[in-house]
Design a protein around this motif. Sequence first.
Motif, mmCIF file in Angstrom:
data_model
loop_
_atom_site.group_PDB
_atom_site.id
_atom_site.type_symbol
_atom_site.label_atom_id
_atom_site.label_comp_id
_atom_site.label_asym_id
_atom_site.label_seq_id
_atom_site.Cartn_x
_atom_site.Cartn_y
_atom_site.Cartn_z
ATOM 1 N N UNK A 92 33.918 -14.007 -0.826
ATOM 2 C CA UNK A 92 32.873 -14.057 -1.844
ATOM 3 C C UNK A 92 31.954 -15.259 -1.616
ATOM 4 N N UNK A 93 30.791 -15.274 -2.253
ATOM 5 C CA UNK A 93 29.906 -16.436 -2.119
ATOM 6 C C UNK A 93 30.594 -17.713 -2.590
ATOM 7 N N UNK A 94 30.264 -18.823 -1.931
ATOM 8 C CA UNK A 94 30.805 -20.099 -2.381
ATOM 9 C C UNK A 94 30.257 -20.427 -3.768
ATOM 10 N N UNK A 95 31.087 -20.940 -4.661
ATOM 11 C CA UNK A 95 30.600 -21.323 -5.991
ATOM 12 C C UNK A 95 29.509 -22.384 -5.875
ATOM 13 N N UNK A 189 38.653 -10.097 -21.123
ATOM 14 C CA UNK A 189 39.987 -10.692 -21.204
ATOM 15 C C UNK A 189 40.289 -11.746 -20.143
ATOM 16 N N UNK A 190 39.567 -11.762 -19.024
ATOM 17 C CA UNK A 190 39.969 -12.680 -17.964
ATOM 18 C C UNK A 190 38.797 -13.088 -17.099
ATOM 19 N N UNK A 191 38.839 -14.346 -16.662
ATOM 20 C CA UNK A 191 37.884 -14.850 -15.679
ATOM 21 C C UNK A 191 38.461 -16.132 -15.092
ATOM 22 N N UNK A 192 38.118 -16.460 -13.839
ATOM 23 C CA UNK A 192 38.704 -17.617 -13.167
ATOM 24 C C UNK A 192 37.729 -18.769 -12.987
ATOM 25 N N UNK A 193 36.466 -18.592 -13.367
ATOM 26 C CA UNK A 193 35.472 -19.602 -13.036
ATOM 27 C C UNK A 193 35.657 -20.901 -13.796
ATOM 28 N N UNK A 194 36.177 -20.841 -15.036
ATOM 29 C CA UNK A 194 36.372 -22.093 -15.758
ATOM 30 C C UNK A 194 37.418 -22.960 -15.061
ATOM 31 N N UNK A 195 38.422 -22.336 -14.437
ATOM 32 C CA UNK A 195 39.407 -23.102 -13.682
ATOM 33 C C UNK A 195 38.740 -23.796 -12.502
#
Length: 204
Positions: A92-95, A189-195
């Motif tokens: 995936x694209x780099x954050x 219900x879910x996402x990983x970006x805040x981590x």
Amino acid sequence: NIESKIAQYLTNRKAGIGGDGVIIFSKINQKTIKIYVINKDGTYPEMCINGLFSATAFTKNIYGFVDGLIYYNKMPFTYLYHKESGLFKMEFPLPSLDPKKFINTKKNTFLNQKIKSPFGILSLYFVSVGNPHTIMFCDNAETMNIEPLGKAIENDKIFINKTNVEFVTVKNDTTLYARFWERGVERQKAVALELLLYHTLHPT
């Protein structure tokens, strides 16, 4: 347009099938597919990671593809199926913390920035993986009513094409509690970006 209207009808949980969005899918050749997603409200997100993974599973189940290339809004993504684990691997694209593509600002980052809202001054953080995510750290994400705040932040005029919103409570150094308001869809219900953002701001 007609696609948006069809997507809104299909995702209606009372009149249609129900769902968060519709994936438009086309097969180019034996190794390449092309997709895009239409949200529940008829809008087109710049990126949909869940849509990409759904497309890889679909191509494996329907066509037997175990590796190949997916184009999403002209962006290429390669994928590989691992038989032993039953999982797909995808790059995936780099954050990015650069907000200028998504926010009306000249700043190079949008971290702990204050905006006015009907609920007072809000302190927000921004991160992107091809689409906009705005994060609000709070004391009680688990119990708070996120709907009015989610709608207010999503539609704030500072965002060029609205934004996804995450409400995050830091439990301790290893645990976060998060709730997700998806642009054009509402509660998720879910996402990983805040981590990702938390560890970017607190690398130790």
